[in-house]
Scaffold this active site. Structure first.
Site, PDB file in Angstrom:
ATOM      1  CE  LYS A  73      -5.132   5.360  71.494  1.00  0.00           C
ATOM      2  NZ  LYS A  73      -5.667   6.149  70.389  1.00  0.00           N
TER       3      LYS A  73
ATOM      4  CG  ASP B 123     -11.363   8.575  70.595  1.00  0.00           C
ATOM      5  OD1 ASP B 123     -10.574   8.650  71.564  1.00  0.00           O
ATOM      6  OD2 ASP B 123     -11.034   8.221  69.459  1.00  0.00           O
TER       7      ASP B 123
ATOM      8  CD  GLN C 130      -5.044   6.207  66.667  1.00  0.00           C
ATOM      9  OE1 GLN C 130      -5.379   5.516  67.628  1.00  0.00           O
ATOM     10  NE2 GLN C 130      -4.562   7.427  66.813  1.00  0.00           N
TER      11      GLN C 130
END
Ligand code: NDP
Length: 312
Positions: free
Chosen positions: A53, A120, A97
């Site tokens: 990422k 997200d 995460q």
């Protein structure tokens, strides 16, 4: 005729270059989009994802920073970090995460992320925006599934779509996106009766179960489009044989590494389906591309630079 293979690597590369061009014009307008990635502890798989990422951010010109608190961190301390990132104007996207360590209240932490920075798309506010067709941030993998379908010219409106899997991260948002695109949507799960028969109704079948090769040819209406979200590590030789016997390239990988990645869809489906996403190289690459897309979308929406129409 074997199924047309839908190339996720190519589609993801196209999206990333579109994002890079958009970043350039944002920077010219005085806005540098920024993403903060929070990785607690040292989970090796998470480390790999986070590195990917951060690297993608560098490639498209997005500012990124990584926060790596120790795995003993408390919920309160993690909430303080999120609050700080929420306050900082140069941070447009916050990604926590998963999985978080057991002592951390994951739901509380995800709820604390400012919905405007929730790249997200997991915050209930964004889930609500998606289900009521309002502008918001859409989860990356489901958004990637839609990009593959749209950019491959697969018609969606009026089609029968079957989603196998109902997780908050994949199944439910994919089902909602397909419904918003006017498909007739059925959602299946582990209690669904006669799964192959339900799947055979599908013009578009999306599999996200986490069960290697479970979708076999008897699940498929001839000519259907099949999107395979599953990523499963196959280490058992018998299972490998069931899925990949005779595939020389795979056999070589399996022999040297002792494992290979398989989707939820059995390779034999390529003989019946009209179009199919491979694993690897299908949906997987789209996830990071859509994270980059969401970060610039967040940067634009926070500054009122996107019309609600475009933001959808
Ligand atoms: P979850 O385990 O959260 O959900 C799996 C879903 O599949 C559940 O709804 C479950 O039903 C259903 N299911 C499981 N077994 C069966 C079965 N035998 N028959 C019918 N339904 C079944 O997984 P995720 O949604 O998080 O992930 C799914 C897959 O997608 C995984 O392989 C994961 O690695 C992959 N993935 C890939 C990503 C990518 O970037 N390409 C990103 C995210 C995930 P029930 O609800 O009844 O338990």
């Amino acid at each position: 005729m074997p199924a047309r293979i839908l190339d996720g690597i190519k589609i993801a590369a196209d999206i990333r270059s579109e994002v890079a061009a958009e970043v350039k014009s944002l920077v010219a307008a005085g806005v540098r989009p920024g993403l903060a990635v929070v990785l607690v502890g040292h989970n090796p798989a998470s480390e790999v994802y986070v590195r990917g990422k951060v690297k993608a951010c560098q490639e498209v010109g997005i500012y990124s920073e990584r926060h790596s608190p120790d795995e003993t961190i408390t919920t309160a301390a993690l909430l303080a970090l999120i609050e700080d990132l929420n306050r900082r104007d140069e941070i447009d996207g916050i990604l926590v995460q998963l999985p978080l360590p057991a002592q951390v209240d994951s739901k509380k932490v995800l709820m604390a992320v400012d919905p405007a920075k929730d790249v997200d798309g997991f915050h209930p506010v964004n889930v609500g925006f998606l289900s009521t067709q309002r502008a918001g941030l859409v989860p990356c993998t489901p958004a990637g599934v839609m990009e593959i379908l749209k950019r491959s010219g697969i018609p969606i409106a009026g089609r029968e779509a079957v989603m196998v899997g109902r997780s908050d991260i994949v199944g439910k948002p994919v089902a909602m996106l397909l419904l918003n695109a006017n498909a007739t949507v059925t959602v299946c799960h582990s209690k669904t009766r006669d799964l192959p028969a339900v799947c055979r109704r599908a013009d578009i079948l999306v599999a996200a179960m986490g069960r290697a090769g479970m979708v076999t040819r008897d699940f498929i209406k001839p000519g259907a489009t099949v999107v395979d979200v599953g990523i499963n590590k196959v280490t058992d030789p018998a299972q490998f044989h069931r899925l990949f016997a005779g595939d020389k390239k795979r056999e070589e990988i399996f022999r040297s590494k002792g494992s290979t990645l398989a989707g939820d869809v059995h390779p034999e489906v390529a003989e019946v389906a009209g179009a199919l996403t491979p694993v690897p190289g299908g949906v997987g690459p789209l996830t990071i591309a859509m994270l980059m897309y969401n970060t610039i979308k967040a940067a634009q929406m926070r500054r009122g630079m996107l019309s609600p129409e475009l933001a959808r």
